[in-house]
Design an enzyme around this catalytic site. Structure first.
Site, PDB file in Angstrom:
ATOM      1  N   GLY A 187      13.540  -2.627   0.699  1.00  0.00           N
ATOM      2  CA  GLY A 187      13.395  -4.076   0.665  1.00  0.00           C
ATOM      3  C   GLY A 187      11.933  -4.496   0.628  1.00  0.00           C
ATOM      4  N   LYS A 191      15.846 -23.166   1.818  1.00  0.00           N
ATOM      5  CA  LYS A 191      15.864 -22.740   0.413  1.00  0.00           C
ATOM      6  C   LYS A 191      16.776 -23.589  -0.484  1.00  0.00           C
ATOM      7  CE  LYS A 191      14.768 -17.820   0.528  1.00  0.00           C
ATOM      8  NZ  LYS A 191      15.302 -16.504   0.182  1.00  0.00           N
ATOM      9  N   ALA A 210      20.286 -14.391  -1.118  1.00  0.00           N
ATOM     10  CA  ALA A 210      19.607 -13.311  -1.839  1.00  0.00           C
ATOM     11  C   ALA A 210      20.566 -12.630  -2.810  1.00  0.00           C
ATOM     12  CB  ALA A 210      19.051 -12.299  -0.838  1.00  0.00           C
ATOM     13  N   GLY A 260      27.224  -8.437  -0.258  1.00  0.00           N
ATOM     14  CA  GLY A 260      26.714  -9.732   0.150  1.00  0.00           C
ATOM     15  C   GLY A 260      26.979 -10.794  -0.899  1.00  0.00           C
ATOM     16  N   ALA A 261      27.036 -12.054  -0.433  1.00  0.00           N
ATOM     17  CA  ALA A 261      27.243 -13.185  -1.345  1.00  0.00           C
ATOM     18  C   ALA A 261      26.445 -14.386  -0.838  1.00  0.00           C
ATOM     19  CB  ALA A 261      28.727 -13.514  -1.444  1.00  0.00           C
TER      20      ALA A 261
HETATM   21  P1  NAP Z   1      22.244 -15.308   3.956  1.00  0.00           P
HETATM   22  O1  NAP Z   1      22.208 -16.301   2.854  1.00  0.00           O
HETATM   23  O2  NAP Z   1      22.421 -15.752   5.355  1.00  0.00           O
HETATM   24  O3  NAP Z   1      23.450 -14.277   3.593  1.00  0.00           O
HETATM   25  C1  NAP Z   1      23.805 -13.240   4.506  1.00  0.00           C
HETATM   26  C2  NAP Z   1      24.838 -12.324   3.849  1.00  0.00           C
HETATM   27  O4  NAP Z   1      25.067 -11.201   4.723  1.00  0.00           O
HETATM   28  C3  NAP Z   1      26.196 -12.957   3.612  1.00  0.00           C
HETATM   29  O5  NAP Z   1      26.807 -12.379   2.494  1.00  0.00           O
HETATM   30  C4  NAP Z   1      26.953 -12.601   4.891  1.00  0.00           C
HETATM   31  O6  NAP Z   1      28.358 -12.570   4.729  1.00  0.00           O
HETATM   32  C5  NAP Z   1      26.455 -11.193   5.138  1.00  0.00           C
HETATM   33  N1  NAP Z   1      26.499 -10.805   6.541  1.00  0.00           N
HETATM   34  C6  NAP Z   1      25.751 -11.299   7.559  1.00  0.00           C
HETATM   35  N2  NAP Z   1      26.057 -10.674   8.714  1.00  0.00           N
HETATM   36  C7  NAP Z   1      27.026  -9.755   8.415  1.00  0.00           C
HETATM   37  C8  NAP Z   1      27.757  -8.802   9.182  1.00  0.00           C
HETATM   38  N3  NAP Z   1      27.545  -8.658  10.495  1.00  0.00           N
HETATM   39  N4  NAP Z   1      28.655  -8.022   8.553  1.00  0.00           N
HETATM   40  C9  NAP Z   1      28.885  -8.168   7.235  1.00  0.00           C
HETATM   41  N5  NAP Z   1      28.230  -9.059   6.448  1.00  0.00           N
HETATM   42  C10 NAP Z   1      27.304  -9.846   7.032  1.00  0.00           C
HETATM   43  O7  NAP Z   1      20.930 -14.384   3.976  1.00  0.00           O
HETATM   44  P2  NAP Z   1      20.009 -13.977   2.733  1.00  0.00           P
HETATM   45  O8  NAP Z   1      18.902 -14.948   2.587  1.00  0.00           O
HETATM   46  O9  NAP Z   1      20.878 -13.699   1.575  1.00  0.00           O
HETATM   47  O10 NAP Z   1      19.340 -12.626   3.283  1.00  0.00           O
HETATM   48  C11 NAP Z   1      20.085 -11.450   3.442  1.00  0.00           C
HETATM   49  C12 NAP Z   1      19.148 -10.302   3.856  1.00  0.00           C
HETATM   50  O11 NAP Z   1      18.227 -10.053   2.797  1.00  0.00           O
HETATM   51  C13 NAP Z   1      18.282 -10.601   5.083  1.00  0.00           C
HETATM   52  O12 NAP Z   1      18.141  -9.409   5.820  1.00  0.00           O
HETATM   53  C14 NAP Z   1      16.930 -10.982   4.485  1.00  0.00           C
HETATM   54  O13 NAP Z   1      15.834 -10.701   5.350  1.00  0.00           O
HETATM   55  C15 NAP Z   1      16.890 -10.073   3.275  1.00  0.00           C
HETATM   56  N6  NAP Z   1      16.032 -10.543   2.175  1.00  0.00           N
HETATM   57  C16 NAP Z   1      15.115  -9.679   1.682  1.00  0.00           C
HETATM   58  C17 NAP Z   1      14.302 -10.070   0.632  1.00  0.00           C
HETATM   59  C18 NAP Z   1      13.280  -9.114   0.103  1.00  0.00           C
HETATM   60  O14 NAP Z   1      12.385  -9.538  -0.647  1.00  0.00           O
HETATM   61  N7  NAP Z   1      13.375  -7.833   0.414  1.00  0.00           N
HETATM   62  C19 NAP Z   1      14.426 -11.357   0.070  1.00  0.00           C
HETATM   63  C20 NAP Z   1      15.403 -12.214   0.590  1.00  0.00           C
HETATM   64  C21 NAP Z   1      16.214 -11.805   1.653  1.00  0.00           C
HETATM   65  P3  NAP Z   1      29.277 -13.878   4.946  1.00  0.00           P
HETATM   66  O15 NAP Z   1      29.360 -14.547   3.609  1.00  0.00           O
HETATM   67  O16 NAP Z   1      30.552 -13.310   5.397  1.00  0.00           O
HETATM   68  O17 NAP Z   1      28.605 -14.716   5.996  1.00  0.00           O
END
Ligand code: NAP
Length: 288
Positions: A249, A74, A136, A132-133
């Site tokens: 979601g 991405k 998404a 989250g940061a």
């Molecule tokens: P990403 O860029 O990898 O970010 C992951 C986020 O979650 C970061 O803030 C990370 O914190 C935190 N995190 C991960 N594991 C954790 C844990 N065990 N405890 C606490 N915080 C944790 O991922 P993303 O693309 O943003 O996606 C995040 C989620 O959204 C995924 O489940 C994805 O499938 C979902 N999503 C859904 C849609 C939809 O349309 N519904 C669209 C996009 C994404 P750190 O900064 O500390 O690593």
């Protein structure tokens, strides 16, 4: 459901990522093509990071009309776009590409997908707690920030939350704060929020649920959990028991897919048909 009739004129759309084999996007986009009668098909392409550049060249060579981009491409895909939509450029990542005669324009539909799911009336002037940061969360924060009164960002790695806070403060008028993921802070911030958004991976696959207790939630609040595996997360169940409004979601996934469809085809997405196909797919999985 009837299969699409593929011909020499069929236009190809797709998803580039790694992995892609569990993606639900083909289900919803192909349902939309069938319903609108467009001679088009949506397929997935598993592309390793080292192959991203040749994959983009192939998109142009083969005349693939548009595609979604998922993990891990991405951010890196941006360098191969000829132009970027302002929102995608602000967010710093792209999840949708439109190919116009070999010129690729990058968009990010995640934030607007979340906004459509929540609804502008509920969002405007509200106080938002954002968990989250990551990618998404950044998309949602940039799309919500011009509309809301306050955003409190909570994240496991505080430096990532602070970085997002600084980016938002530079661009938008709303109050922005950041905090670490501690129980005391969560309790305080949940109590203060009208809209709670889990935009982290917490709760994905039923693991590491966000630390939000049912007793902290109340019926005046809205909870959006962008995690869609499983479709009903522990957080959404807590919200239901507390009488809060729940948004899953899957709803966001559907809405961001509908925005991509509109960008590619210029047509309004048949959201009811897409939702039906998605529900059917979930039922099939529950049965298997
Ligand atoms: P990403 O860029 O990898 O970010 C992951 C986020 O979650 C970061 O803030 C990370 O914190 C935190 N995190 C991960 N594991 C954790 C844990 N065990 N405890 C606490 N915080 C944790 O991922 P993303 O693309 O943003 O996606 C995040 C989620 O959204 C995924 O489940 C994805 O499938 C979902 N999503 C859904 C849609 C939809 O349309 N519904 C669209 C996009 C994404 P750190 O900064 O500390 O690593």
């Amino acid at each position: 459901m009837e299969s699409p009739k593929i011909s020499s004129r069929t236009q190809v759309y797709g998803l580039i990522g790694d992995p892609v084999d569990h993606s639900i996007s083909p289900i919803i986009q192909n349902a939309a093509f069938r319903k609108t009668g467009l001679d088009a098909v949506y397929v997935t392409f598993q592309v390793k990071s080292r192959n991203l550049r040749p994959a983009v060249t192939s998109v142009k060579t083969l005349g693939i009309r548009g595609f979604n981009v998922t993990i891990p491409h991405k951010i890196r895909i941006m360098r191969y776009c000829n132009t970027l939509d302002k929102e995608a450029s602000d967010i710093g990542s792209v999840n949708t590409i439109v190919n116009r005669k070999g010129s690729l324009k990058g968009f990010n539909t995640d934030g607007r997908g979340a906004l459509l799911s929540v609804g502008m009336e509920r969002l405007r002037g509200s106080s938002v707690l954002l968990l989250g940061a990551g990618g998404a969360a950044r998309a949602i924060a940039h799309t919500f920030a011009p509309e809301v009164r306050r955003i409190s960002i909570v994240n496991r790695t505080i430096s990532n939350a602070q970085q997002l806070k600084r980016a938002l403060r530079r661009r938008y008028q709303c109050q922005v704060s950041s905090a670490p993921l501690t129980e005391t802070k969560m309790k305080e911030l949940v109590g203060d929020a009208e809209l709670i958004v889990n935009a982290s991976s917490m709760g994905m696959n039923g693991k590491n649920d966000p630390p939000i207790r049912r007793a902290w939630l109340n019926p005046s609040q809205t909870v959006l959990d962008i995690v869609y595996v499983p479709p009903t997360t522990t957080l959404l169940r807590s919200a239901e028991r507390a009488g809060a409004r729940r948004i899953s979601g899957l709803e966001m996934l559907l809405n961001q897919g509908a925005i991509s469809f509109k960008l590619w085809t210029g047509k309004r997405a048949p959201i009811t048909e897409m939702r039906r196909a998605l529900s059917q797919e979930i039922l099939n999985h529950a049965d298997s």
